[in-house]
Motif scaffolding. Structure first.
Motif, PDB file in Angstrom:
ATOM      1  N   LEU A  46       0.831  -1.199   0.000  1.00  0.00           N
ATOM      2  CA  LEU A  46       0.000   0.000   0.000  1.00  0.00           C
ATOM      3  C   LEU A  46       0.869   1.254   0.000  1.00  0.00           C
ATOM      4  CD1 LEU A  46      -2.769   1.447   0.343  1.00  0.00           C
ATOM      5  CD2 LEU A  46      -2.411   1.262   2.818  1.00  0.00           C
ATOM      6  N   ILE A  47       1.928   1.251   0.815  1.00  0.00           N
ATOM      7  CA  ILE A  47       2.826   2.404   0.861  1.00  0.00           C
ATOM      8  C   ILE A  47       3.477   2.634  -0.495  1.00  0.00           C
ATOM      9  CG2 ILE A  47       4.953   3.315   1.894  1.00  0.00           C
ATOM     10  CD1 ILE A  47       4.208   1.798   4.456  1.00  0.00           C
ATOM     11  N   SER A  48       3.872   1.561  -1.159  1.00  0.00           N
ATOM     12  CA  SER A  48       4.491   1.686  -2.484  1.00  0.00           C
ATOM     13  C   SER A  48       3.541   2.355  -3.469  1.00  0.00           C
ATOM     14  CB  SER A  48       4.894   0.305  -3.012  1.00  0.00           C
ATOM     15  OG  SER A  48       5.879  -0.282  -2.200  1.00  0.00           O
ATOM     16  N   MET A  49       2.287   1.929  -3.457  1.00  0.00           N
ATOM     17  CA  MET A  49       1.311   2.515  -4.381  1.00  0.00           C
ATOM     18  C   MET A  49       1.046   3.981  -4.060  1.00  0.00           C
ATOM     19  SD  MET A  49      -1.527  -0.450  -5.107  1.00  0.00           S
ATOM     20  CE  MET A  49      -1.867  -0.821  -3.382  1.00  0.00           C
ATOM     21  N   LEU A  50       0.771   4.273  -2.797  1.00  0.00           N
ATOM     22  CA  LEU A  50       0.448   5.644  -2.423  1.00  0.00           C
ATOM     23  C   LEU A  50       1.660   6.560  -2.541  1.00  0.00           C
ATOM     24  CD1 LEU A  50      -1.908   5.169   0.665  1.00  0.00           C
ATOM     25  CD2 LEU A  50      -2.495   5.451  -1.747  1.00  0.00           C
ATOM     26  N   GLY A  51       2.852   6.009  -2.290  1.00  0.00           N
ATOM     27  CA  GLY A  51       4.061   6.820  -2.411  1.00  0.00           C
ATOM     28  C   GLY A  51       4.248   7.360  -3.808  1.00  0.00           C
ATOM     29  N   VAL A  52       3.927   6.572  -4.806  1.00  0.00           N
ATOM     30  CA  VAL A  52       4.024   7.031  -6.188  1.00  0.00           C
ATOM     31  C   VAL A  52       3.009   8.143  -6.444  1.00  0.00           C
ATOM     32  CG1 VAL A  52       3.634   6.356  -8.579  1.00  0.00           C
ATOM     33  CG2 VAL A  52       4.996   4.918  -7.097  1.00  0.00           C
ATOM     34  N   LEU A  53       1.789   7.943  -5.991  1.00  0.00           N
ATOM     35  CA  LEU A  53       0.766   8.976  -6.156  1.00  0.00           C
ATOM     36  C   LEU A  53       1.135  10.254  -5.409  1.00  0.00           C
ATOM     37  CD1 LEU A  53      -2.398   6.739  -5.737  1.00  0.00           C
ATOM     38  CD2 LEU A  53      -1.619   7.819  -7.853  1.00  0.00           C
ATOM     39  N   ALA A  54       1.910  10.102  -4.328  1.00  0.00           N
ATOM     40  CA  ALA A  54       2.318  11.272  -3.530  1.00  0.00           C
ATOM     41  C   ALA A  54       3.511  12.001  -4.127  1.00  0.00           C
ATOM     42  CB  ALA A  54       2.650  10.830  -2.109  1.00  0.00           C
ATOM     43  N   GLY A  55       4.096  11.462  -5.195  1.00  0.00           N
ATOM     44  CA  GLY A  55       5.168  12.203  -5.859  1.00  0.00           C
ATOM     45  C   GLY A  55       6.451  11.468  -6.087  1.00  0.00           C
ATOM     46  N   SER A  56       6.667  10.319  -5.440  1.00  0.00           N
ATOM     47  CA  SER A  56       7.916   9.606  -5.694  1.00  0.00           C
ATOM     48  C   SER A  56       7.986   9.122  -7.136  1.00  0.00           C
ATOM     49  CB  SER A  56       8.071   8.421  -4.735  1.00  0.00           C
ATOM     50  OG  SER A  56       7.066   7.453  -4.950  1.00  0.00           O
ATOM     51  N   ALA A  57       6.830   9.134  -7.830  1.00  0.00           N
ATOM     52  CA  ALA A  57       6.791   8.753  -9.246  1.00  0.00           C
ATOM     53  C   ALA A  57       7.662   9.657 -10.102  1.00  0.00           C
ATOM     54  CB  ALA A  57       5.352   8.819  -9.758  1.00  0.00           C
ATOM     55  N   PHE A  58       7.878  10.884  -9.656  1.00  0.00           N
ATOM     56  CA  PHE A  58       8.650  11.818 -10.461  1.00  0.00           C
ATOM     57  C   PHE A  58      10.156  11.580 -10.361  1.00  0.00           C
ATOM     58  CE2 PHE A  58       4.858  14.551  -9.324  1.00  0.00           C
ATOM     59  CZ  PHE A  58       4.237  14.399 -10.559  1.00  0.00           C
ATOM     60  N   GLY A  59      10.573  10.691  -9.460  1.00  0.00           N
ATOM     61  CA  GLY A  59      11.999  10.507  -9.221  1.00  0.00           C
ATOM     62  C   GLY A  59      12.789  10.158 -10.469  1.00  0.00           C
ATOM     63  N   THR A  60      12.309   9.186 -11.246  1.00  0.00           N
ATOM     64  CA  THR A  60      13.030   8.782 -12.457  1.00  0.00           C
ATOM     65  C   THR A  60      13.103   9.931 -13.451  1.00  0.00           C
ATOM     66  OG1 THR A  60      12.287   6.502 -12.154  1.00  0.00           O
ATOM     67  CG2 THR A  60      13.090   7.112 -14.330  1.00  0.00           C
ATOM     68  N   GLY A  61      11.990  10.650 -13.621  1.00  0.00           N
ATOM     69  CA  GLY A  61      11.991  11.789 -14.535  1.00  0.00           C
ATOM     70  C   GLY A  61      12.916  12.898 -14.070  1.00  0.00           C
ATOM     71  N   VAL A  62      12.920  13.170 -12.765  1.00  0.00           N
ATOM     72  CA  VAL A  62      13.817  14.201 -12.230  1.00  0.00           C
ATOM     73  C   VAL A  62      15.273  13.822 -12.479  1.00  0.00           C
ATOM     74  CG1 VAL A  62      14.646  15.266 -10.091  1.00  0.00           C
ATOM     75  CG2 VAL A  62      12.199  15.038 -10.493  1.00  0.00           C
TER      76      VAL A  62
END
Length: 414
Positions: A46-62
């Motif tokens: 659950l943390i993995s899923m919500l963490g991406v929605l919270a912004g960690s998804a941008f890490g690779t792009g950054v």
């Protein structure tokens, strides 16, 4: 910084993280047992899923855009600022939802509505997690390998101490709270080493969102969302299926097996993200990309085969050292799991070319297809052969994924 030096620095950092991880595993195994381990795995998904929605998804792009704009500081700052503002907005919305629905969510996911405070802790943890991920992504994009490694080491030690203290005092509830708030503890280390390497300026993180940057980050958001939803959901389905097939004891044993794989591959996955992601992002010529991928194969495949062989020979000692006696059945499935690890890490070298060159549609298609395939093969194997069958399904999944990822890389390199 070349591959060998990057790997050496990461190796030292990962060695410390492995020691702390093994200590935490031992505490968890003794104080929460296999069934508690299974529930903790569900919460971490659950943390993995919500963490991406919270912004960690941008890490690779950054990381990618920071590396590409190595000679344009203003462009880099626009990337950081845009990612920061979008992350804060996403984390704030999710935190509010978690606070409002904390008890129903706890009942649904953890089978205990009284664990609502754990969901409230996660609301705070998501805000901290998103900023921690952003700082690490910037350091990676700037190729600040030493500060990045030190942040990981100190963050791991602090998080491990925090987790052990909560587990010893609160048992399973403490383990869940530690999983929710651990990124906040790690943020202390990340912020310290980021400040020393780059320096904090409010303008780097607060201000106007750049529309062009936001569009560029959007593709990475879609890819990360796909991984963050498809993979954890796949693993949650596996745990739920194993619990229904036998009980949460079997699901907890499988979770421990999965945790062993994550620990085993820590060095190599860190090297892939720290060296290959920014390196692949800078390459614009097919022949050069082929050389880098082949160099990656020559480095990671022999290394993962060596470590897997050693762990297989010492499997009983490893399980005894890291877990409690009730986890002894892991040794029966460890050979298949280690084979899956070797295939998994080989496939990721090729798969990183899709990520670094933003092949969004292909990446999303393969992630969804193979997440479903992984759940199906693992549960089919478990139905026929138990824990060892689930591990064999894992190995077969990544054999097929490597074939597809390599074919995609060959097409890109042309």
């Amino acid at each position: 910084m070349n591959l060998l030096r990057t790997s050496a620095i990461n190796g030292l950092a990962v060695a410390v993280r492995l020691v702390t991880s093994m200590g935490v595993n031992k505490v968890l195994a003794v104080y929460v047992g296999p069934s508690g381990y299974g529930l903790l795995g569900q919460f971490q998904s659950l943390i993995s899923m919500l963490g991406v929605l919270a912004g960690s998804a941008f890490g690779t792009g950054v990381t990618k855009f920071t590396a590409e704009a190595h000679d344009d500081p203003l462009r880099q700052q626009a990337v950081w600022r845009t990612a920061s503002m979008l992350s804060l907005a996403g984390a704030a919305v999710l935190a509010l939802l978690l606070l409002v629905a904390r008890e129903p969510l706890a009942a649904l996911l953890l089978d205990d509505a009284s664990l609502g405070p754990v969901m409230a802790g996660l609301a705070l943890g998501l805000l901290l997690l998103s900023f921690n991920a952003l700082l690490l992504a910037i350091l990676n994009g700037l190729r600040q390998v030493v500060p990045l490694a030190l942040a990981g080491v100190v963050g791991s030690v602090l998080s491990a101490a925090f987790t052990a203290a909560l587990v010893l005092s609160e048992g399973l509830r403490g383990a869940l709270l530690a999983a929710a708030l651990g990124p906040g503890v790690a943020l202390l280390a990340s912020a310290f080493f980021y400040a020393r390497a780059v320096g904090f300026q409010a303008g780097h993180f607060l201000g106007r969102i750049d529309r062009g940057v936001a569009q560029g980050l959007g593709g990475y958001l879609l890819m990360a969302l796909t991984s963050a939803i498809a993979v954890p959901v796949s693993l949650m389905l596996v745990r739920e299926g194993l619990a229904r097939l036998d009980n949460w004891q079997l699901a907890g044993l499988w979770q421990a097996l999965w945790k062993l794989s994550e620990t085993h591959l820590l060095l190599l996955t860190t090297t892939l993200s720290v060296y290959f992601l920014p390196r692949f992002a800078q390459i614009r010529e097919g022949q050069e990309l082929r050389r880098e991928v082949l160099a990656g194969y020559r480095f990671v495949v022999p290394l993962v085969l060596l470590t897997a062989s050693g762990l297989f020979l010492l499997r009983e000692q490893v399980v005894h050292a890291l877990f409690a006696p009730s986890f002894a059945p892991l040794t029966e499935a460890y050979g298949w799991q280690l084979l899956g690890d070797a295939l998994r890490i080989g496939s990721w070298v090729a798969a990183y070319t899709m990520v670094s060159h933003a092949r969004t549609r292909l990446f999303i298609t393969t992630e969804l297809a193979f997440a479903a395939l992984q759940a199906g093969l693992m549960l089919a194997g478990a139905w026929r052969w138990g824990l060892a069958g689930a591990a064999a399904g894992y190995a077969l999944t990544y054999l097929l994924y490597w074939v597809v990822a390599h074919l995609a890389f060959l097409q890109l390199s042309r």
